[in-house]
Design a protein around this motif. Structure first.
Motif, PDB file in Angstrom:
ATOM      1  N   GLY A 118       0.136   3.324  -1.724  1.00  0.00           N
ATOM      2  CA  GLY A 118      -0.366   2.459  -2.788  1.00  0.00           C
ATOM      3  C   GLY A 118       0.707   2.146  -3.814  1.00  0.00           C
ATOM      4  O   GLY A 118       0.807   1.025  -4.310  1.00  0.00           O
ATOM      5  N   PHE A 119       1.525   3.154  -4.112  1.00  0.00           N
ATOM      6  CA  PHE A 119       2.620   2.959  -5.078  1.00  0.00           C
ATOM      7  C   PHE A 119       3.575   1.882  -4.562  1.00  0.00           C
ATOM      8  O   PHE A 119       3.987   0.988  -5.303  1.00  0.00           O
ATOM      9  N   ILE A 120       3.901   1.974  -3.275  1.00  0.00           N
ATOM     10  CA  ILE A 120       4.794   0.973  -2.666  1.00  0.00           C
ATOM     11  C   ILE A 120       4.132  -0.404  -2.722  1.00  0.00           C
ATOM     12  O   ILE A 120       4.769  -1.405  -3.057  1.00  0.00           O
ATOM     13  N   LEU A 121       2.850  -0.423  -2.434  1.00  0.00           N
ATOM     14  CA  LEU A 121       2.093  -1.683  -2.462  1.00  0.00           C
ATOM     15  C   LEU A 121       2.129  -2.295  -3.870  1.00  0.00           C
ATOM     16  O   LEU A 121       2.314  -3.500  -4.028  1.00  0.00           O
ATOM     17  N   GLY A 122       1.957  -1.443  -4.872  1.00  0.00           N
ATOM     18  CA  GLY A 122       1.964  -1.909  -6.258  1.00  0.00           C
ATOM     19  C   GLY A 122       3.311  -2.459  -6.683  1.00  0.00           C
ATOM     20  O   GLY A 122       3.404  -3.308  -7.562  1.00  0.00           O
ATOM     21  N   ILE A 123       4.385  -1.980  -6.072  1.00  0.00           N
ATOM     22  CA  ILE A 123       5.716  -2.505  -6.383  1.00  0.00           C
ATOM     23  C   ILE A 123       5.973  -3.779  -5.584  1.00  0.00           C
ATOM     24  O   ILE A 123       6.592  -4.721  -6.082  1.00  0.00           O
ATOM     25  N   TRP A 124       5.463  -3.805  -4.360  1.00  0.00           N
ATOM     26  CA  TRP A 124       5.661  -4.985  -3.506  1.00  0.00           C
ATOM     27  C   TRP A 124       4.858  -6.187  -4.020  1.00  0.00           C
ATOM     28  O   TRP A 124       5.348  -7.324  -3.995  1.00  0.00           O
ATOM     29  N   ALA A 125       3.649  -5.938  -4.502  1.00  0.00           N
ATOM     30  CA  ALA A 125       2.743  -7.027  -4.868  1.00  0.00           C
ATOM     31  C   ALA A 125       3.309  -7.860  -6.014  1.00  0.00           C
ATOM     32  O   ALA A 125       3.862  -7.324  -6.969  1.00  0.00           O
ATOM     33  N   ASP A 126       3.181  -9.170  -5.895  1.00  0.00           N
ATOM     34  CA  ASP A 126       3.578 -10.035  -7.012  1.00  0.00           C
ATOM     35  C   ASP A 126       2.370 -10.787  -7.567  1.00  0.00           C
ATOM     36  O   ASP A 126       2.507 -11.809  -8.212  1.00  0.00           O
ATOM     37  N   GLY A 127       1.195 -10.261  -7.302  1.00  0.00           N
ATOM     38  CA  GLY A 127      -0.023 -10.852  -7.853  1.00  0.00           C
ATOM     39  C   GLY A 127      -1.211  -9.973  -7.482  1.00  0.00           C
ATOM     40  O   GLY A 127      -1.104  -9.122  -6.581  1.00  0.00           O
ATOM     41  N   PHE A 128      -2.322 -10.179  -8.180  1.00  0.00           N
ATOM     42  CA  PHE A 128      -3.507  -9.344  -7.917  1.00  0.00           C
ATOM     43  C   PHE A 128      -4.046  -9.576  -6.509  1.00  0.00           C
ATOM     44  O   PHE A 128      -4.618  -8.682  -5.906  1.00  0.00           O
ATOM     45  N   GLU A 129      -3.844 -10.781  -5.993  1.00  0.00           N
ATOM     46  CA  GLU A 129      -4.367 -11.084  -4.666  1.00  0.00           C
ATOM     47  C   GLU A 129      -3.704 -10.188  -3.618  1.00  0.00           C
ATOM     48  O   GLU A 129      -4.369  -9.586  -2.787  1.00  0.00           O
ATOM     49  N   ARG A 130      -2.366 -10.108  -3.706  1.00  0.00           N
ATOM     50  CA  ARG A 130      -1.640  -9.271  -2.742  1.00  0.00           C
ATOM     51  C   ARG A 130      -2.039  -7.814  -2.867  1.00  0.00           C
ATOM     52  O   ARG A 130      -2.042  -7.072  -1.894  1.00  0.00           O
ATOM     53  N   LEU A 131      -2.359  -7.439  -4.116  1.00  0.00           N
ATOM     54  CA  LEU A 131      -2.731  -6.048  -4.369  1.00  0.00           C
ATOM     55  C   LEU A 131      -4.014  -5.689  -3.618  1.00  0.00           C
ATOM     56  O   LEU A 131      -4.214  -4.557  -3.191  1.00  0.00           O
ATOM     57  N   GLN A 132      -4.877  -6.687  -3.473  1.00  0.00           N
ATOM     58  CA  GLN A 132      -6.182  -6.445  -2.834  1.00  0.00           C
ATOM     59  C   GLN A 132      -6.146  -6.650  -1.322  1.00  0.00           C
ATOM     60  O   GLN A 132      -6.993  -6.129  -0.611  1.00  0.00           O
ATOM     61  N   ILE A 133      -5.156  -7.426  -0.859  1.00  0.00           N
ATOM     62  CA  ILE A 133      -5.145  -7.800   0.558  1.00  0.00           C
ATOM     63  C   ILE A 133      -5.117  -6.578   1.470  1.00  0.00           C
ATOM     64  O   ILE A 133      -5.928  -6.459   2.394  1.00  0.00           O
ATOM     65  N   VAL A 134      -4.182  -5.674   1.211  1.00  0.00           N
ATOM     66  CA  VAL A 134      -4.006  -4.545   2.131  1.00  0.00           C
ATOM     67  C   VAL A 134      -5.245  -3.636   2.171  1.00  0.00           C
ATOM     68  O   VAL A 134      -5.755  -3.343   3.254  1.00  0.00           O
ATOM     69  N   PRO A 135      -5.781  -3.195   1.023  1.00  0.00           N
ATOM     70  CA  PRO A 135      -6.986  -2.346   1.104  1.00  0.00           C
ATOM     71  C   PRO A 135      -8.179  -3.061   1.731  1.00  0.00           C
ATOM     72  O   PRO A 135      -8.889  -2.477   2.556  1.00  0.00           O
ATOM     73  N   LEU A 136      -8.381  -4.338   1.364  1.00  0.00           N
ATOM     74  CA  LEU A 136      -9.596  -5.025   1.836  1.00  0.00           C
ATOM     75  C   LEU A 136      -9.478  -5.544   3.258  1.00  0.00           C
ATOM     76  O   LEU A 136     -10.425  -5.446   4.034  1.00  0.00           O
ATOM     77  N   LEU A 137      -8.312  -6.092   3.584  1.00  0.00           N
ATOM     78  CA  LEU A 137      -8.184  -6.754   4.884  1.00  0.00           C
ATOM     79  C   LEU A 137      -7.549  -5.886   5.961  1.00  0.00           C
ATOM     80  O   LEU A 137      -7.587  -6.227   7.135  1.00  0.00           O
ATOM     81  N   ILE A 138      -6.945  -4.803   5.584  1.00  0.00           N
ATOM     82  CA  ILE A 138      -6.302  -3.949   6.601  1.00  0.00           C
ATOM     83  C   ILE A 138      -6.933  -2.564   6.635  1.00  0.00           C
ATOM     84  O   ILE A 138      -7.458  -2.134   7.670  1.00  0.00           O
ATOM     85  N   LEU A 139      -6.902  -1.861   5.484  1.00  0.00           N
ATOM     86  CA  LEU A 139      -7.352  -0.463   5.497  1.00  0.00           C
ATOM     87  C   LEU A 139      -8.843  -0.330   5.815  1.00  0.00           C
ATOM     88  O   LEU A 139      -9.233   0.472   6.676  1.00  0.00           O
ATOM     89  N   THR A 140      -9.684  -1.091   5.112  1.00  0.00           N
ATOM     90  CA  THR A 140     -11.135  -0.946   5.320  1.00  0.00           C
ATOM     91  C   THR A 140     -11.546  -1.313   6.752  1.00  0.00           C
ATOM     92  O   THR A 140     -12.250  -0.516   7.409  1.00  0.00           O
ATOM     93  N   PRO A 141     -11.108  -2.459   7.310  1.00  0.00           N
ATOM     94  CA  PRO A 141     -11.477  -2.756   8.705  1.00  0.00           C
ATOM     95  C   PRO A 141     -10.968  -1.702   9.690  1.00  0.00           C
ATOM     96  O   PRO A 141     -11.704  -1.291  10.592  1.00  0.00           O
ATOM     97  N   LEU A 142      -9.717  -1.259   9.488  1.00  0.00           N
ATOM     98  CA  LEU A 142      -9.165  -0.260  10.418  1.00  0.00           C
ATOM     99  C   LEU A 142      -9.945   1.056  10.330  1.00  0.00           C
ATOM    100  O   LEU A 142     -10.104   1.755  11.331  1.00  0.00           O
ATOM    101  N   THR A 143     -10.406   1.385   9.108  1.00  0.00           N
ATOM    102  CA  THR A 143     -11.170   2.629   8.955  1.00  0.00           C
ATOM    103  C   THR A 143     -12.540   2.495   9.642  1.00  0.00           C
ATOM    104  O   THR A 143     -12.988   3.416  10.333  1.00  0.00           O
TER     105      THR A 143
END
Lengths: 254, 344
Positions: free
Chosen positions: A155-180
């Motif tokens: 998450g820390f890496i994600l927070g540094i990589w993200a350049d907007g709130f949308e990107r911040l939400q993409i990984v948890p919502l579109l990748i982590l939750t479906p994969l889980t």
């Protein structure tokens, strides 16, 4: 020499932020997970057969716990570092006598600690709806700690990589939750036919869910050492990336 | 030349009373005891923009140093390079006699930064954010010290207020409180007066004067020349990533400062009388305007204008109007930049 006071200041400040925003940080995930327990554990679970000799309600506890751990660890750590970047308050962190260790202890430690607190609340809440046991409690705590730390780093890496709130939400919502959800939270992947079983084994979350399930029930769909090894490997890769970020100043220093 | 002369002019321009801040020390510490020594500092951003070009700069212990320059001159980049916000492309920075690139952890404890932007977690409270800053810089909790800092900045009554509830000026005070929370020996103020009202600016100058009196070395960037003129021991002029000039404020004013006095005579003169030959005078407008251009920024010009007035009265030369003006640091700065641009 590590600035322990600095690390503690960040850790405490971040941890308290969770309690200041208790509804979003604690109550909301506990409520969501409780609904899963009520619907899938208590309401529907009683009509579903046992899986690997485990009642369905107890079977889904590790998976749902993993779902919360992954999403909350990632979100907490990513927001923790993204918000100062967004507001510009990151200047203070960059100008302070704070390096990789202090940052990891502070931001990642706080995110992981929040996840542990959540895990404890969720497990306590689960007892209200389903009967479950933890076969290896010490290993379960250790595994939860390891997963929380690994995904807080992520998450820390994600927070540094993200350049907007949308990107911040993409990984948890579109990748982590479906994969889980597809990673055996609600079913055993042994129940899947080919080629879906082979495809499911390519999902790294399968190993995490099964690793935690093994500490709860002593059964797993996959090799338990592979689960532990992958979690540790993921943690090491994240630490490596964060070290690189601080050494190069990527997305932090101009 | 700008405005009407006398020392009260600057005060009236800002709508404030003259300040009683601690003046520059009579003897500045020698350059051999720098608190900050920058050598060959360069910064070129990824896009190719060169923000700093071989900057050499030495800051003396205990002084107030004002860095002047237009937007994009490299002021903030220079501060950022020292404070760890910007990665230099080349050069060395020594603070307190030690290499900042290798001893950064111990040295940064002694450096404070007040940024230009109001970069704050708006949902935090005043007290919490200032305590947080102190802890982050490795200092143990000290409620008395925090109270002292907050009181000195008139923030004590607002200690439990959320930052978003504060005015812009109050938020800037919070930034200063955060920077002072760990008692830095070297304090950077990046445009401290930007966007603040007159009263707050006066309070801030007072605070900066008190800090210097306690021995804190202060480096500030500013667009308000009067700020530099009023407070700084030395001034550095930077433009397009290069330092154009570094000198003591008084010396700059002495070298380049000028006083101009224009006497409108009742009866035009054909030539300058012998009694006035010792003054740097010129007759303009057909002899109806007597113009004095002189002084060195140290007050000599004003004294000579007073002497000239008495000489005119003694020589029975009547004048019906008097207009005086003093060149400001701003004009000196603009002139310097223009001259360098022409030379380039």
């Amino acid at each position: 020499m590590i600035n322990w006071r600095g690390a503690y200041a960040i850790f405490w400040h971040e941890l308290m932020r969770a309690f200041r925003t208790a509804f979003g940080s604690i109550i909301a995930p506990v409520l969501t997970t409780s609904l899963y327990f009520i619907v899938f554990g208590a309401a529907i679970g009683g009509r579903i057969n046992e899986i690997d000799g485990i009642p369905y309600g107890a079977f889904i506890v590790p998976g749902l716990l993993m779902l919360t751990l992954l999403s909350e660890s990632t979100s907490n750590a990513s927001f923790g570092i993204y918000m100062p970047r967004f507001t510009g308050a990151i200047y203070e962190l960059l100008s302070a006598p704070v390096g990789v260790p202090e940052t990891l202890i502070g931001f990642v430690g706080a995110a992981a600690a929040k996840s542990l607190i959540l895990a404890a609340i969720i497990l306590a809440t689960a007892t209200l709806f389903v009967d479950y046991t933890i076969v290896h409690p010490v290993l379960a705590i250790g595994y939860i700690l390891m997963v929380s730390a690994a995904f807080s780093l992520f998450g820390f890496i994600l927070g540094i990589w993200a350049d907007g709130f949308e990107r911040l939400q993409i990984v948890p919502l579109l990748i982590l939750t479906p994969l889980t959800f597809l990673g055996g939270t609600f079913y055993s992947i042994d129940m899947l036919g080919q080629p879906w079983r082979a495809i499911a084994l390519a999902n790294p979350i399968v190993y995490l869910v099964n690793g935690l399930r093994w500490t709860f029930s002593g059964t797993s769909d996959v090799n338990i050492w592979l689960s532990f090894g992958m979690t540790l490997g993921f943690l090491a890769v994240c630490v490596g990336i964060i070290t690189f970020i601080f050494r190069t100043g990527w997305r932090l220093r101009d | 030349m700008s405005g009407v002369s006398t020392s009260t002019h600057r005060a009236s321009r800002a709508g404030r009373r003259p300040l009683a801040i601690a003046g520059p020390p009579a003897i500045l510490p020698p350059v051999s005891e720098p608190i900050l020594d920058i050598r060959g500092l360069s910064k070129t951003y990824k896009g190719g923009l060169t923000a700093l070009e071989h900057i050499d700069l030495t800051i003396r212990r205990g002084e107030i140093f004002a860095l002047l320059g237009p937007n994009g001159a490299g002021k903030t980049t220079l501060i950022g390079a020292v404070c760890g916000l910007v990665r230099p492309s080349g050069g060395t920075i020594h603070a307190f006699g030690q290499d900042l690139s290798t001893r950064w952890r111990s040295l940064r404890r002694r450096i404070g930064l007040v940024p230009q932007e109001l970069a704050l977690d708006m949902f935090d409270t005043v007290s919490r954010t200032v305590n947080y800053s102190r802890g982050m810089f490795g200092c143990p909790p000290d409620p008395q010290r925090i109270e002292s800092v907050l009181r000195s900045l008139s923030l004590w009554d607002k200690r439990d207020a959320k930052l978003r509830e504060l005015s812009g000026g109050m938020k800037r005070r919070v930034l200063i409180a955060k920077a002072l929370s760990h008692d830095p020996d070297l304090l950077f103020l990046d445009e401290p007066s930007a966007g603040v009202d007159v009263e707050l600016r006066r309070d801030m100058w007072q605070q900066i004067g008190e800090l210097r009196a306690r021995g804190t070395t202060i480096i500030l960037t500013t667009h308000y020349i009067e700020e530099a003129e009023e407070m700084a021991d030395r001034v550095g002029v930077i433009n397009k990533g290069r330092i154009l000039l570094v000198d003591e404020t008084r010396a700059i004013m002495g070298q380049l400062g000028r006083t101009e006095a224009r006497f409108t005579l009742e009866t035009p003169l054909a030539a300058l009388p012998a009694a006035l030959q010792s003054f740097p005078l010129a007759l303009e407008d057909g002899g109806g305007l007597l113009v004095y251009r002189g002084g060195d920024g140290s007050g000599k010009g004003k004294r000579e204008v007073a002497d000239l007035t008495r000489a005119l009265v003694a020589a029975d030369i009547d004048f019906i109007a008097l207009e005086t003006a003093q060149s400001s640091l701003e004009e000196i700065f603009v002139g310097l930049v223009k001259n360098r641009e022409k030379a380039a």
